[in-house]
Design a protein around this motif. Structure first.
Motif, short mmCIF file in Angstrom:
data_model
loop_
_atom_site.label_atom_id
_atom_site.label_comp_id
_atom_site.label_asym_id
_atom_site.label_seq_id
_atom_site.Cartn_x
_atom_site.Cartn_y
_atom_site.Cartn_z
N GLU A 1 -15.22 62.60 -26.39
CA GLU A 1 -14.81 61.35 -26.01
C GLU A 1 -14.61 61.29 -24.66
O GLU A 1 -14.58 62.26 -23.86
CB GLU A 1 -13.51 60.71 -26.76
CG GLU A 1 -13.53 60.50 -27.97
CD GLU A 1 -14.26 59.29 -28.48
OE1 GLU A 1 -14.15 58.23 -27.84
OE2 GLU A 1 -14.94 59.37 -29.54
N ARG B 1 -7.37 71.44 -31.17
CA ARG B 1 -7.33 72.34 -30.00
C ARG B 1 -8.20 71.16 -28.98
O ARG B 1 -9.08 70.32 -29.42
CB ARG B 1 -8.29 73.17 -30.01
CG ARG B 1 -7.97 74.30 -30.82
CD ARG B 1 -8.89 75.37 -31.11
NE ARG B 1 -8.50 76.57 -31.75
CZ ARG B 1 -9.02 77.84 -31.53
NH1 ARG B 1 -9.86 78.23 -30.32
NH2 ARG B 1 -8.81 78.81 -32.47
N LEU C 1 -11.43 69.41 -31.18
CA LEU C 1 -11.99 70.36 -32.04
C LEU C 1 -10.76 70.65 -32.97
O LEU C 1 -9.58 71.16 -32.89
CB LEU C 1 -12.45 71.64 -31.51
CG LEU C 1 -13.33 72.50 -32.16
CD1 LEU C 1 -14.53 73.19 -31.49
CD2 LEU C 1 -12.49 73.72 -33.03
N SER D 1 -13.55 65.29 -43.27
CA SER D 1 -14.88 66.18 -42.72
C SER D 1 -14.76 67.41 -42.67
O SER D 1 -13.54 68.10 -42.68
CB SER D 1 -14.94 65.60 -40.85
OG SER D 1 -14.97 64.33 -40.71
N THR D 2 -15.88 68.16 -42.90
CA THR D 2 -15.77 69.57 -43.08
C THR D 2 -15.18 70.23 -41.48
O THR D 2 -15.76 69.89 -40.72
CB THR D 2 -17.03 70.21 -43.26
OG1 THR D 2 -17.54 69.49 -44.40
CG2 THR D 2 -17.32 71.73 -43.42
N ILE D 3 -14.23 71.29 -41.71
CA ILE D 3 -13.93 71.71 -40.59
C ILE D 3 -14.56 73.33 -40.47
O ILE D 3 -15.00 73.88 -41.62
CB ILE D 3 -12.18 72.08 -40.63
CG1 ILE D 3 -12.01 72.54 -41.80
CG2 ILE D 3 -11.77 70.49 -40.40
CD1 ILE D 3 -10.43 72.74 -41.89
N PRO D 4 -14.72 73.78 -39.27
CA PRO D 4 -14.51 73.03 -38.05
C PRO D 4 -14.99 72.09 -37.59
O PRO D 4 -16.37 71.85 -38.23
CB PRO D 4 -14.81 74.34 -36.96
CG PRO D 4 -15.03 75.44 -37.81
CD PRO D 4 -15.22 75.00 -39.26
N ALA D 5 -14.47 70.74 -37.06
CA ALA D 5 -15.05 69.55 -36.78
C ALA D 5 -14.77 69.32 -35.51
O ALA D 5 -13.67 69.49 -34.78
CB ALA D 5 -14.69 68.58 -37.71
N SER D 6 -15.58 68.70 -34.83
CA SER D 6 -15.34 68.22 -33.38
C SER D 6 -15.87 66.76 -33.09
O SER D 6 -16.63 66.26 -33.74
CB SER D 6 -16.03 69.14 -32.50
OG SER D 6 -17.46 69.13 -32.46
N ALA D 7 -15.31 66.28 -32.07
CA ALA D 7 -15.75 64.84 -31.47
C ALA D 7 -15.50 64.92 -29.89
O ALA D 7 -14.37 65.57 -29.48
CB ALA D 7 -14.83 63.91 -32.04
N ARG E 1 -5.70 83.26 -41.24
CA ARG E 1 -6.03 82.01 -41.76
C ARG E 1 -5.33 81.06 -42.40
O ARG E 1 -4.39 81.93 -43.15
CB ARG E 1 -7.55 81.82 -42.44
CG ARG E 1 -8.02 80.87 -43.32
CD ARG E 1 -8.76 79.77 -42.27
NE ARG E 1 -9.97 80.67 -41.98
CZ ARG E 1 -10.31 81.17 -40.96
NH1 ARG E 1 -9.56 81.01 -39.76
NH2 ARG E 1 -11.51 81.64 -40.56
N ASP F 1 -9.97 73.18 -35.83
CA ASP F 1 -10.48 74.54 -36.15
C ASP F 1 -10.20 74.70 -37.64
O ASP F 1 -9.99 73.99 -38.49
CB ASP F 1 -9.68 75.61 -35.33
CG ASP F 1 -8.26 75.91 -35.86
OD1 ASP F 1 -7.80 75.37 -36.73
OD2 ASP F 1 -7.42 76.44 -35.10
N ALA F 2 -10.85 75.98 -38.19
CA ALA F 2 -10.60 76.44 -39.59
C ALA F 2 -9.54 76.25 -40.19
O ALA F 2 -9.34 76.36 -41.52
CB ALA F 2 -11.50 77.52 -39.84
#
Lengths: 646, 234
Positions: free
Chosen positions: A430, A491, A483, A422-428, A175, A485-486
């Motif tokens: 499109e 990614r 995405l 934004s708190t991670i992990p976060a994704s979007a 990490r 990641d932590a």
């Protein structure tokens, strides 16, 4: 157990440290020289190559080489991590980095050391390898897994470069943890606190501010901000620049042409800076190459006036972080100071002002050593990942991404897809389509930053979506999932929804090494790793045995020896004899056992000698001054270190 | 996002093979982590769709789920469990971020309910310029026209380095007024939330239409306030 130990590493601009969880407590692992800090300085040894590999020195010995052979030494390489040639150019005015001359645009810059070239992650890998070795020597077992800290405000490329460095050093980086968050973890562990805390982290080269909410063992970062090029280095550079100008004006000597002299001057400047944190004034006393001497007194008031513009650069990030967290200074329950530069009284006043501390009867937390607190926090996070202890079982860190992620849209405007903080992990997710009939490729440009235009943001990568089934324009529906990641690293995956085909993605990082490049830069070949490691441990065990044996030999002449009972003397003799014998063999574990046995047998002897030394030290002094001196000299012996006989 | 309930294929736990229904992040039988199937943010928190949410409870649930799903908990797990933990936590975090913010939540639920929202949620893209006349709410047309002239004057004055205290005071007054209008919209939104949450189908339909308009008006107003703040602060 010893085989899957996870260590926590603070890979700093100026100094690096490695720590681990000893039961419920994080502890820094010292180097062979007994020092907890390993200066992040790497020197290329001026001796011929060793089996095709360059020989390098890391840490204090490399720092000494800085003055004699500056062209073979590099420091503060963290400033170059994950950065492109254009970005690095501004650093070159201030740092004696020598870049290879033939770098193509988009290539990772390489620094020149002697006649060899290294990428910044390779240099960092040497520092990491040193820390890894220190830990291995300490545990007597290989260490292959680590948590490494990074400035919270590091972008994707800087994080990736840090991970690459870990891999090159033979470490599986479980990490990446943000430095201020790690510091909060180290503090929170001790106190079991609840509430809102701000971590102000001014290190050697980077500045971070993070605001966290602590509740039920969950450390939830609310916002973070910072400047990855702001720190103690900038203060040093200011002092050096002023001295260089004055030397030029008063003595007609332009030291800029003498890298070694500039480095010596830099050391004088750093010493003055450190002194000014406790003294009202410091003196520059520097001998010039022509025999003249440059002398100058710097009162603290002058120093503080000088560095004001540097410190002021930390104000806006703090205000922005509070605004993003939706809080005012009064909402902050605690402020934690991290990084060596927070020892400067002017920094403490600024922090006090920013967060209205004194007015509320509060003081910033400085209980934990600001140089070590990040490494200690990294060790706690390592403990969380290893699931090794009850203390860490209840803890969880929820961090955020420091910068917004966006896609370049029509007209070069940025369309934000993941907001900063934004708190991670976060994704979007499109959706994209084609503009031309039969089009089978779509290019996507991903950027990181807060500005409106893609050109003003940091270009992360260009993705080429390939293999789209030929259709009329506008008909394909390509779903792209982003995405974070932590570790704060992006990614991307894509799918054409009408055909259900996974689209092929070709990622071209704007700056960064390919997997193959990283692979080719791995420092130690793994083929012989086990064997080499065993040999190294054996040599180290023999050295330790030799050292304790010679100390016992010397101790026989000490008056304390005659105070021992007959059977105590006999036990020491027997243990010495056994160790002497074992030392000739190849059994590392047996040598260590015999060393420990001798150490135990000499425990009372050591105490008697220590008592005698203390009595000697106290004689003729007040208790207070004696205690002060003793504090400095007699720090608790290291658990693995052989007993000290002075 | 496709609705999970559209697909009727039963999904079984990868570990104990007990059938799962709904959006499941853990197996109901053996508690092992499951790959997130498509589902909406309310399902993540096992909440009934609604605009009114107990934020304290939401935070507690977020912390509870984070403890179970976060990648830190899977550092030593199998490769695929690590991947699922990453995807599930991202979904959890995205859901929490959206639901805890009243505006994000409102826009999100309106969209789930099939409403057409002009732009994606408020903070996502820099919204269009407030001077775009076609988007001005009719009742504000005159005031906005006046305000834009004053903003232009102010920018020119600032660029020339001149101070104009009267103009400054005017703009500060306008900012206060528009702030008040934003508050009024928020209050009306909260009323419509309640209507939707507690009403029958026709009442819901009416509330939905009202909220879409309110969201649009709010976005317009907050852009205006932002422009004024920026001009005053520049």
């Amino acid at each position: 157990m010893a085989d899957n130990r996870v260590v926590g590493i603070d890979l700093g601009t100026t100094n690096s440290l490695v720590a681990y969880m000893e039961g419920d407590k994080p502890v820094v692992i010292p180097g062979v020289d007994g020092s907890n800090l390993v200066p992040s300085v790497v020197a290329l040894d001026p001796i011929p190559l060793n089996g095709g590999r360059p020989t390098v020195t890391v840490g204090n010995s490399a720092r000494r080489a800085l003055i004699e052979t500056p062209e073979r030494v590099i420091y503060s390489v963290k400033r170059l991590m994950g950065r492109g040639l254009e970005e690095v150019k501004s650093e070159l005015k201030l740092f004696p980095f020598r870049l290879a001359a033939d770098i193509e645009p988009g290539e990772v810059p390489r620094v020149q050391l002697g006649d060899l070239r290294f990428t910044p992650p390779e240099i960092s890998a040497y520092v990491l390898r040193q820390l890894k070795r220190n830990a291995e020597r300490f545990f007597g077992a290989p260490v292959t897994q680590a948590v490494i800290t990074v400035p919270a405000y590091f972008n994707d490329a800087q994080r990736q470069a840090t991970k690459d460095a870990g891999r090159m050093a033979g470490l599986d980086v479980l990490r990446l943890v943000n430095e201020p968050t790690a510091a909060a973890l180290a503090y929170g562990l001790d106190r079991g606190k609840e509430g809102t805390i701000a971590v102000y982290d001014l290190g050697g080269g980077t500045f971070d501010i993070s605001i966290l909410k602590l509740r039920d063992g969950i450390f939830e970062v609310q916002s973070t901000n910072g400047d990855t090029h702001l720190g103690g280095d900038d203060i040093d550079n200011l002092l050096v620049a002023i001295a260089l100008d004055e030397i030029h004006a008063e003595h007609g000597v332009d030291l800029r042409a003498h890298p070694g002299a500039v480095q010596a001057l830099r050391k004088v400047a750093i010493d003055a800076k450190v002194l000014l944190s406790t003294e009202p004034a410091a003196r520059f006393d520097f001998e010039l190459p022509n025999g003249d001497s440059y002398q100058r007194e710097i009162p603290r008031a002058v120093f503080e006036h000088l560095i004001e513009p540097v410190l002021d650069r930390t104000v806006n990030p703090c205000k922005q972080a509070m605004a993003d967290a939706g809080i005012v200074p009064e909402d902050i329950d605690e402020v934690v100071l991290v990084g060596g530069s927070t020892r400067i009284p002017a920094v403490r006043r600024l922090v006090d002002d920013l967060f209205h501390l004194a007015a509320r009867g509060k003081r910033p937390h400085i209980e934990l050593n600001p140089d070590e607190v990040v490494a200690l926090g990294a060790a706690v996070q390592a403990g969380i990942l290893a699931g090794a202890s009850k203390t860490t079982e209840e803890l969880l860190l929820l961090d955020v991404t420091p910068l917004s992620l966006g896609i370049e849209a029509l007209g070069g405007v940025v369309a934000r897809i993941i907001q900063r903080n934004s708190t991670i992990p976060a994704s979007a997710t499109e959706h994209f389509t084609t503009g031309v009939d039969g089009q089978t490729n779509v290019a996507i440009h991903v950027v990181q930053g807060e500005r409106e235009l893609a050109d003003d943001c940091r270009s992360l990568a260009r993705f080429d979506l390939k293999g789209i089934p030929p259709m009329s324009a506008g008909l394909p529906r390509i779903e792209v999932k982003f995405l974070i990641d932590a570790d704060g690293i992006l990614r991307v995956s894509a799918r054409e929804q009408r055909s259900g085909k996974a689209a092929q993605i070709e990622v071209k990082p704007t700056y960064g090494l390919t997997d193959e490049q990283v692979e080719s830069m791995i420092l130690d070949s793994f083929d012989h790793a086990e064997e080499d490691f065993g040999k190294r441990l054996l040599i180290e065990a023999r050295n330790e045995a030799g050292s304790i044996l010679s100390k016992v030999e010397q101790a026989r002449a000490n008056p304390a020896w005659s105070q021992l009972r007959g059977e105590e003397q006999a036990a020491i003799e027997a243990a010495s004899h056994r160790l002497l014998h074992m030392k000739e063999g190849n059994d590392t574990a047996a040598i260590r056992d015999a060393t420990l046995a001798l150490d135990r047998a000499t425990q009372r002897l050591a105490e008697l000698m220590m008592d005698a030394a203390v009595t000697e030290a106290i004689r003729g002094k007040t208790m207070a001054s004696a205690a002060e001196e003793l504090e400095e000299d007699l720090t608790a012996p290291h658990p693995m270190a052989p007993a000290e006989f002075k | 996002m496709a609705n999970a309930l559209d697909s009727a294929i039963p999904v079984a736990c990868w570990s104990c093979h007990v059938a799962q229904n709904d959006l499941t992040l853990f197996c109901s039988h053996c508690s092992k982590i499951q790959p997130a199937s498509a589902g909406d943010f309310f399902q993540v928190f096992r909440l009934r769709r609604g605009f009114q949410i107990d934020l304290e409870e939401l935070e507690r649930e977020f912390h509870r789920l984070s403890r179970r799903l976060h990648p830190d908990r899977f550092a030593r797990a199998s490769e695929r469990e690590r991947e699922w933990s990453l995807a599930d936590s991202a979904l959890l975090n995205d859901a929490y971020r959206t639901l805890k913010d009243p505006l994000f939540r409102t826009e999100y639920l309106l969209k789930l309910e099939g409403a057409e929202i002009g732009e994606q949620h408020a903070g996502k893209n820099r919204p269009q310029n407030a001077t775009d006349v076609s988007r001005v709410p009719p009742d504000l047309l005159e005031e906005v026209f006046e305000l834009n002239m004053q903003l232009e004057e102010m920018r020119e004055a600032k660029a020339a380095g001149a101070a104009d205290p009267a103009l400054q005071a005017n703009l500060e007054g306008a900012k206060k007024k528009f702030d008040g209008l934003v508050d009024a919209v928020d209050e009306e939104l909260r009323r419509q939330w309640k209507t939707w949450d507690e009403g029958d189908a026709p009442a819901r339909e009416a509330a939905k239409t009202a909220m879409v308009k309110l969201i649009d008006r709010r976005r317009y107003l907050s852009n205006l306030v932002r422009d004024v703040t920026e001009t005053l602060g520049a």
